[in-house]
Motif scaffolding. Structure first.
Motif, mmCIF file in Angstrom:
data_model
loop_
_atom_site.group_PDB
_atom_site.id
_atom_site.type_symbol
_atom_site.label_atom_id
_atom_site.label_comp_id
_atom_site.label_asym_id
_atom_site.label_seq_id
_atom_site.Cartn_x
_atom_site.Cartn_y
_atom_site.Cartn_z
ATOM 1 N N LYS A 47 0.835 -1.208 0.000
ATOM 2 C CA LYS A 47 0.000 0.000 0.000
ATOM 3 C C LYS A 47 0.872 1.261 0.000
ATOM 4 O O LYS A 47 0.606 2.214 -0.744
ATOM 5 C CB LYS A 47 -0.918 0.013 1.219
ATOM 6 C CG LYS A 47 -2.034 -1.012 1.199
ATOM 7 C CD LYS A 47 -2.858 -0.904 2.480
ATOM 8 C CE LYS A 47 -3.903 -1.982 2.554
ATOM 9 N NZ LYS A 47 -4.693 -1.919 3.801
ATOM 10 N N GLU A 48 1.897 1.258 0.853
ATOM 11 C CA GLU A 48 2.814 2.393 0.917
ATOM 12 C C GLU A 48 3.528 2.591 -0.420
ATOM 13 O O GLU A 48 3.688 3.727 -0.896
ATOM 14 C CB GLU A 48 3.846 2.173 2.024
ATOM 15 C CG GLU A 48 3.287 2.322 3.426
ATOM 16 C CD GLU A 48 2.956 3.773 3.745
ATOM 17 O OE1 GLU A 48 3.892 4.587 3.885
ATOM 18 O OE2 GLU A 48 1.756 4.094 3.853
ATOM 19 N N PHE A 49 3.936 1.483 -1.018
ATOM 20 C CA PHE A 49 4.606 1.534 -2.318
ATOM 21 C C PHE A 49 3.695 2.156 -3.365
ATOM 22 O O PHE A 49 4.113 3.057 -4.111
ATOM 23 C CB PHE A 49 5.017 0.117 -2.731
ATOM 24 C CG PHE A 49 5.678 0.030 -4.077
ATOM 25 C CD1 PHE A 49 6.851 0.720 -4.350
ATOM 26 C CD2 PHE A 49 5.130 -0.767 -5.079
ATOM 27 C CE1 PHE A 49 7.466 0.634 -5.597
ATOM 28 C CE2 PHE A 49 5.729 -0.861 -6.317
ATOM 29 C CZ PHE A 49 6.896 -0.160 -6.579
ATOM 30 N N TYR A 50 2.447 1.715 -3.414
ATOM 31 C CA TYR A 50 1.487 2.254 -4.382
ATOM 32 C C TYR A 50 1.191 3.728 -4.111
ATOM 33 O O TYR A 50 0.999 4.526 -5.046
ATOM 34 C CB TYR A 50 0.185 1.454 -4.355
ATOM 35 C CG TYR A 50 0.277 0.083 -4.988
ATOM 36 C CD1 TYR A 50 1.295 -0.236 -5.885
ATOM 37 C CD2 TYR A 50 -0.660 -0.908 -4.703
ATOM 38 C CE1 TYR A 50 1.378 -1.484 -6.464
ATOM 39 C CE2 TYR A 50 -0.589 -2.168 -5.281
ATOM 40 C CZ TYR A 50 0.442 -2.449 -6.162
ATOM 41 O OH TYR A 50 0.509 -3.690 -6.737
ATOM 42 N N TYR A 51 1.136 4.095 -2.825
ATOM 43 C CA TYR A 51 0.882 5.500 -2.466
ATOM 44 C C TYR A 51 1.967 6.400 -3.048
ATOM 45 O O TYR A 51 1.671 7.442 -3.656
ATOM 46 C CB TYR A 51 0.821 5.651 -0.949
ATOM 47 C CG TYR A 51 0.603 7.073 -0.493
ATOM 48 C CD1 TYR A 51 -0.682 7.590 -0.360
ATOM 49 C CD2 TYR A 51 1.686 7.918 -0.204
ATOM 50 C CE1 TYR A 51 -0.882 8.906 0.053
ATOM 51 C CE2 TYR A 51 1.494 9.222 0.202
ATOM 52 C CZ TYR A 51 0.216 9.712 0.329
ATOM 53 O OH TYR A 51 0.020 11.018 0.721
ATOM 54 N N TYR A 52 3.223 5.999 -2.872
ATOM 55 C CA TYR A 52 4.320 6.842 -3.351
ATOM 56 C C TYR A 52 4.449 6.806 -4.872
ATOM 57 O O TYR A 52 4.902 7.782 -5.487
ATOM 58 C CB TYR A 52 5.627 6.458 -2.667
ATOM 59 C CG TYR A 52 5.664 6.943 -1.237
ATOM 60 C CD1 TYR A 52 5.790 8.307 -0.959
ATOM 61 C CD2 TYR A 52 5.512 6.061 -0.164
ATOM 62 C CE1 TYR A 52 5.790 8.771 0.340
ATOM 63 C CE2 TYR A 52 5.516 6.527 1.143
ATOM 64 C CZ TYR A 52 5.652 7.884 1.387
ATOM 65 O OH TYR A 52 5.646 8.358 2.683
ATOM 66 N N ILE A 53 4.012 5.723 -5.503
ATOM 67 C CA ILE A 53 3.948 5.706 -6.968
ATOM 68 C C ILE A 53 2.969 6.769 -7.446
ATOM 69 O O ILE A 53 3.258 7.546 -8.365
ATOM 70 C CB ILE A 53 3.535 4.311 -7.488
ATOM 71 C CG1 ILE A 53 4.697 3.337 -7.383
ATOM 72 C CG2 ILE A 53 3.083 4.401 -8.952
ATOM 73 C CD1 ILE A 53 4.365 1.934 -7.836
#
Length: 367
Positions: free
Chosen positions: A137-143
């Motif tokens: 989720k964090e990865f997708y947020y920063y993407i």
């Protein structure tokens, strides 16, 4: 005047996004004197298998298949290459990207094809998913954050909650999802409803996003009520309560037939953009019970058009209230009024058309 070429890139042509794109092609198909519309979509996805795309979408638009995978992989480079070639061939003036994956790939392509104004509609941000880990989720947020920052484009949110998220990342406009109220209202046949017991139902794929476990628990807690799942899906086995009927996959006419039979519509989703099915239910003057999440809470006015709830215990008080026919009818009428005021498809797509025209005019003035 030359036609304005618009390329829509769609990652997953299924569920609510399919309904959205279908309605969009009908609207812009009628604007063919002004717009030349093309839909690039992934035809290999499971959701598309039972849909005759060429038959169901408007004849006024063109269709191109584009291979896009749901999850991040090395195959994304192939998708980027294919989309760049499509852009070079079509030479679109506007590129509108639908869903998170298409949003990343399309905005990356815009670095190499700079002749188009780029728009992006998440239809539910991927970092809101409940079927992935916290780190993902964090990865997708920063993407999302850095794609907007470095690649640009304008986000067009499909609902109020999505609009609030979008503003955190960059320039964001609001064009709510909508439905063709006049057409759908014609399918509503209250005189054909003759239920011996109260019927509560949902429309959609039996998948993680729709939370079939919660739906099943609610049904088990209310064995005096009949429950109906209009659709099918990979998590069918999660439905075990004896008072639930699963219709299987249906065409639109049969979906509306079963929707007509419901006394109450329920939306048990874990995450959403702005779902279409509850809007259709409200047009059929059904009160809506929905989980209190982004998307659902943009539709349901708690205590007026239905109720928002958190879990199977929280909902019970609202089920009891809605056993009263007079309350159901009052909330149903309120829901139809809200759809007419806020979720009118033609009005909202006309706003989208004006956004396209305004941004092109501004872009031409700059150039």
């Amino acid at each position: 005047m030359d036609k304005i070429k618009v390329l829509h890139v769609v990652e997953a042509l299924g569920g609510g996004i399919y309904t959205y794109i279908k309605d969009l092609t009908i609207f812009f198909g009628k604007q063919s004197n002004l717009f030349d519309t093309t839909i690039a979509y992934c035809g290999k996805r499971r959701e598309v298998a039972n849909i005759d795309i060429k038959k169901e979408l408007s004849n006024g638009v063109s269709l191109i298949e584009l291979d896009i995978n749901k999850e991040i992989s090395l195959k994304d480079f192939k998708s980027i290459y294919e989309l760049l070639n499509i852009c070079k061939s079509l030479k679109p003036d506007i590129i509108h990207l639908h869903s998170s994956k298409a949003g990343v790939i399309g905005r990356f392509v815009s670095l190499f094809y700079k002749k188009a104004v780029v728009f992006y509609t998440p239809h539910a941000y991927s970092f809101l998913r409940k079927d992935i880990s916290y780190l993902k989720k964090e990865f997708y947020y920063y993407i999302e954050k850095y794609t907007s920052k470095f690649f640009g484009g304008t986000t067009i949110a499909c609902g109020d909650s999505e609009f609030e998220y979008g503003k955190k990342f960059g320039k964001t406009l609001l064009v709510r999802n909508g439905i063709n109220i006049e057409t759908i209202s014609d399918k509503f046949k209250p005189e054909q409803i003759n239920n011996k017991r109260l019927v509560i139902g949902i429309i959609g794929r039996i998948s993680h996003i729709k939370n079939p476990w919660l739906f099943n628990n609610i049904a088990q807690n209310n064995l005096d009520i009949d429950f109906l799942w209009i659709g099918d899906g990979e998590l069918r086995d999660a439905i075990t309560s004896q008072n639930i009927t699963i219709t299987g996959w249906l065409n639109r006419e049969n979906i509306f037939y079963y929707l007509n039979q419901l006394d109450i519509y329920i939306q048990t989703s874990l995450w959403e953009g702005l779902p279409i099915a509850p809007l259709e239910a409200m047009t059929f003057q059904k009160p809506v019970l929905a989980t209190n999440i982004m998307g659902n809470k943009d539709i349901v006015v708690h205590g007026k058009t239905g109720f928002l709830f958190h879990d199977e215990n929280d909902i019970q008080q609202y089920v009891e209230i809605l056993k009263d026919r007079d309350i159901r009818e009052e909330m149903g009428k309120n829901g139809l009024t809200r759809c007419k005021e806020v979720f009118n498809l033609n009005k909202n797509f006309n706003n989208l058309k004006n956004i396209y025209l305004d941004c092109l005019n501004k872009n031409n003035q700059i150039n």
